[in-house]
Design a protein around this motif. Structure first.
Motif, PDB file in Angstrom:
ATOM      1  N   TRP A   1      26.650  33.132  37.216  1.00  0.00           N
ATOM      2  CA  TRP A   1      27.550  33.886  36.735  1.00  0.00           C
ATOM      3  C   TRP A   1      28.637  34.111  37.793  1.00  0.00           C
ATOM      4  O   TRP A   1      29.670  34.524  36.802  1.00  0.00           O
ATOM      5  CB  TRP A   1      26.711  34.997  35.362  1.00  0.00           C
ATOM      6  N   GLY A   2      28.405  34.249  38.690  1.00  0.00           N
ATOM      7  CA  GLY A   2      29.534  35.012  39.735  1.00  0.00           C
ATOM      8  C   GLY A   2      30.680  33.821  39.902  1.00  0.00           C
ATOM      9  O   GLY A   2      31.614  34.047  39.862  1.00  0.00           O
ATOM     10  N   TRP A   3      30.491  32.808  39.525  1.00  0.00           N
ATOM     11  CA  TRP A   3      31.587  31.618  39.719  1.00  0.00           C
ATOM     12  C   TRP A   3      32.750  31.704  38.609  1.00  0.00           C
ATOM     13  O   TRP A   3      33.830  31.851  38.955  1.00  0.00           O
ATOM     14  CB  TRP A   3      31.317  30.305  39.822  1.00  0.00           C
ATOM     15  N   ARG A   4      32.090  32.742  38.478  1.00  0.00           N
ATOM     16  CA  ARG A   4      33.408  32.630  36.333  1.00  0.00           C
ATOM     17  C   ARG A   4      34.215  33.814  36.559  1.00  0.00           C
ATOM     18  O   ARG A   4      35.207  33.661  35.945  1.00  0.00           O
ATOM     19  CB  ARG A   4      32.483  33.400  35.516  1.00  0.00           C
ATOM     20  N   ILE A   5      33.700  34.756  37.632  1.00  0.00           N
ATOM     21  CA  ILE A   5      34.183  36.184  38.413  1.00  0.00           C
ATOM     22  C   ILE A   5      36.379  35.519  38.587  1.00  0.00           C
ATOM     23  O   ILE A   5      37.104  36.363  37.662  1.00  0.00           O
ATOM     24  CB  ILE A   5      34.726  36.802  39.332  1.00  0.00           C
ATOM     25  N   PRO A   6      36.397  34.760  39.862  1.00  0.00           N
ATOM     26  CA  PRO A   6      37.573  34.064  40.380  1.00  0.00           C
ATOM     27  C   PRO A   6      38.160  33.888  38.736  1.00  0.00           C
ATOM     28  O   PRO A   6      39.941  33.762  39.118  1.00  0.00           O
ATOM     29  CB  PRO A   6      37.036  33.086  41.211  1.00  0.00           C
ATOM     30  N   PHE A   7      37.927  32.747  37.847  1.00  0.00           N
ATOM     31  CA  PHE A   7      38.852  32.504  37.090  1.00  0.00           C
ATOM     32  C   PHE A   7      39.947  33.753  36.251  1.00  0.00           C
ATOM     33  O   PHE A   7      40.572  33.865  35.421  1.00  0.00           O
ATOM     34  CB  PHE A   7      37.983  31.542  36.516  1.00  0.00           C
ATOM     35  N   VAL A   8      38.584  34.892  35.616  1.00  0.00           N
ATOM     36  CA  VAL A   8      39.149  35.820  34.864  1.00  0.00           C
ATOM     37  C   VAL A   8      39.722  36.570  35.849  1.00  0.00           C
ATOM     38  O   VAL A   8      40.536  36.590  35.585  1.00  0.00           O
ATOM     39  CB  VAL A   8      37.979  37.111  34.726  1.00  0.00           C
ATOM     40  N   LEU A   9      39.742  37.012  37.333  1.00  0.00           N
ATOM     41  CA  LEU A   9      40.856  37.290  38.068  1.00  0.00           C
ATOM     42  C   LEU A   9      42.553  36.629  38.062  1.00  0.00           C
ATOM     43  O   LEU A   9      43.780  37.285  38.044  1.00  0.00           O
ATOM     44  CB  LEU A   9      40.718  37.670  39.661  1.00  0.00           C
ATOM     45  N   GLY A  10      41.909  34.985  38.348  1.00  0.00           N
ATOM     46  CA  GLY A  10      43.245  34.494  37.689  1.00  0.00           C
ATOM     47  C   GLY A  10      43.977  34.311  36.343  1.00  0.00           C
ATOM     48  O   GLY A  10      45.704  34.984  37.062  1.00  0.00           O
ATOM     49  N   ALA A  11      43.642  35.390  35.414  1.00  0.00           N
ATOM     50  CA  ALA A  11      44.281  34.702  34.552  1.00  0.00           C
ATOM     51  C   ALA A  11      44.977  36.355  34.071  1.00  0.00           C
ATOM     52  O   ALA A  11      46.132  36.923  34.170  1.00  0.00           O
ATOM     53  CB  ALA A  11      42.485  35.277  32.486  1.00  0.00           C
ATOM     54  N   LEU A  12      44.586  37.421  35.279  1.00  0.00           N
ATOM     55  CA  LEU A  12      44.877  38.651  35.115  1.00  0.00           C
ATOM     56  C   LEU A  12      46.210  38.849  36.110  1.00  0.00           C
ATOM     57  O   LEU A  12      46.771  39.046  35.887  1.00  0.00           O
ATOM     58  CB  LEU A  12      43.683  39.854  35.797  1.00  0.00           C
ATOM     59  N   PHE A  13      45.754  38.150  37.020  1.00  0.00           N
ATOM     60  CA  PHE A  13      46.644  38.322  38.179  1.00  0.00           C
ATOM     61  C   PHE A  13      48.090  37.017  37.414  1.00  0.00           C
ATOM     62  O   PHE A  13      48.886  37.450  37.537  1.00  0.00           O
ATOM     63  CB  PHE A  13      46.541  36.858  39.475  1.00  0.00           C
ATOM     64  N   ALA A  14      47.729  35.961  36.869  1.00  0.00           N
ATOM     65  CA  ALA A  14      49.105  35.455  35.997  1.00  0.00           C
ATOM     66  C   ALA A  14      50.084  36.020  35.118  1.00  0.00           C
ATOM     67  O   ALA A  14      51.021  36.493  35.030  1.00  0.00           O
ATOM     68  CB  ALA A  14      48.655  34.221  34.942  1.00  0.00           C
ATOM     69  N   VAL A  15      49.456  37.003  34.108  1.00  0.00           N
ATOM     70  CA  VAL A  15      49.766  37.867  33.200  1.00  0.00           C
ATOM     71  C   VAL A  15      50.793  39.465  34.282  1.00  0.00           C
ATOM     72  O   VAL A  15      52.021  38.979  34.133  1.00  0.00           O
ATOM     73  CB  VAL A  15      49.039  39.318  32.627  1.00  0.00           C
TER      74      VAL A  15
END
Length: 439
Positions: free
Chosen positions: A172-186
């Motif tokens: 599950w850890g590999w999903r974290i950077p993609f969640v962060l990427g979506a937040l950065f984009a906002v």
């Protein structure tokens, strides 16, 4: 400049984090016992994302030429945010079979469209927003921000490697950077909404409002008039994009799979080398503002043509962090001759009314054919037992670009706006601003 660079950073973070974390999520979407085959499958999806870059370059490049650089930059980051969320929630093979791989594919296609427009819009924006005698410096921040985006992803990976177990990263850890990427984009969306439009585009838009015909602005018909310049963009991109992706996205996998290095050590090598690489970009950009673009491009192509085989061979047998770091830095110093100024060179080849599209489409095609497939080609040669053939492939691509650099004119003194062209005319500087550069 800061606004354009930070947005570019987040865009390329989302793009590169896929490659950085592929070693942990490959078996989540593609079952099997052969790690190289699993990586080839994820690399194949990485390459497919590049196939959408020409589409994104065409659509968003046209938007940037017709509606402004700012609006195109805002749209690209929105698309990238949605794609990052799709990857973050994609089901694994155990949960939904190959449906998860399909979601992964769709997300990469959307990312490909986004990044296809991002490169052109940011290259055009950073070049046009810079003072004429500082365009090399200004455009160098494109690869500063691109590299910082990759460093951000690698930094998150290194942190997670030291705080999570390998099983946790793979489950599950590999999903974290993609969640962060979506937040950065906002955050970047909010920032880009407040960017100022460039003077060159405002000047072009005002000319249209004053009755000048702008119906062909940002169209393929207008680009066809500059097909020679478009061909130059493809040829000068060929060697640079293959070399760049070889020594950035593929390097960690090469150190792990061929040199037998631990994943954590290989990641640290990439992180340190890319940090130095990012610092070098502005200095090389400033140098090009003094001596011209061609000397740096030619130095890169000669170094890459001659040096790829010995550098990659030595990296394949590197046994320590320091030896791998030294070789990686040598390769990235050579590549700096291309990365630091290629955005400015491409933007300086086209007039304002077709500049973004002229940069976007031929560059995206070259990347789809060569940059995006570099990692897959490398793994294919490795899987077939002829890994060293890939080194000759990289050298051959650099050689083609070398011929282009030798034959093409230097673009440093090109006028990017009517104001610059008028200033040249007042000084009687006929060599500095070809008329077609500002029509």
């Amino acid at each position: 400049m800061i606004g354009g660079s930070l947005g570019n950073l987040v865009e390329w973070y989302d793009w590169f984090v896929y490659a950085s974390f592929a070693i942990y999520f490959a078996d989540s979407f593609f079952p099997g016992d052969n790690p190289t085959t699993q990586l080839m499958n994820t690399a194949g999806i990485f390459a497919v994302g590049f196939l959408m870059r020409p589409v994104g370059g065409w659509i968003l490049g046209r938007a940037a030429d017709r509606h402004g650089r700012k609006s195109a930059l805002t749209l690209t980051v929105t698309m990238m945010s949605v794609a990052a969320l799709l990857i973050a929630v994609a089901p694994t093979y155990g949960q939904a079979g190959y449906f998860g791989a399909l979601v992964l594919l769709l997300a990469r296609l959307l990312q490909g469209m986004s990044i296809g427009g991002e490169y052109a819009a940011s290259a055009t924006y950073l070049t046009e927003a810079s003072a004429r005698n500082r365009r090399g410096l200004g455009s160098s921040f494109q690869y500063v921000s691109m590299t910082c985006g990759q460093l951000l992803g690698l930094g998150i990976l290194i942190t997670m490697q030291h705080t999570l177990t390998t099983n946790q990263l793979e489950s599950w850890g590999w999903r974290i950077p993609f969640v962060l990427g979506a937040l950065f984009a906002v955050v970047v969306f909010w920032l880009r909404r407040r960017l100022q439009e460039t003077d060159a585009f405002r000047e072009e838009a005002a000319a249209g409002e004053d009755g000048h015909d702008d119906s062909t602005r940002g169209t393929l018909r207008a680009l066809w008039q500059y097909r020679r310049q478009a061909g130059l963009v493809m040829a000068l991109t060929l060697g640079g994009t293959v070399a760049y992706y070889t020594y950035t996205t593929y390097l960690t996998k090469y150190l792990v799979g061929s040199a037998g290095m631990e994943k954590t050590t290989a990641t640290l090598v990439s992180f340190t080398a890319l940090t130095v690489f990012a610092v070098l970009q502005p200095f090389a950009g400033m140098l090009s503002d003094r001596i011209g673009r061609r000397p740096l491009l030619i130095t890169f192509a000669v170094g890459c043509t001659v040096g790829t085989y010995p550098i990659m061979t030595a990296l394949g047998s590197a046994s320590s962090y320091w030896s791998a770091l030294g070789l990686s830095l040598l390769a990235l110093v050579i590549i700096t001759g291309y990365t630091s100024i290629n955005a400015a060179v491409k933007a300086e080849l086209f007039p304002t009314r077709v500049r973004a599209l002229g940069v976007a489409l031929p560059y995206a095609v070259a990347n789809a054919l060569f940059g995006g497939t570099a990692e897959y080609v490398a793994l294919w040669f490795k899987n077939s037992g002829h890994e060293t053939m890939f080194f000759w492939y990289v050298s051959g691509c650099a050689l083609i670009s070398l011929v282009t650099y030798v034959l093409m004119p230097d673009t440093r003194d090109a006028a990017l706006s009517r104001a610059e062209a008028d200033a040249d005319a007042d000084r009687g500087d006929s060599a500095a601003a070809p008329a077609e550069a500002v029509r």
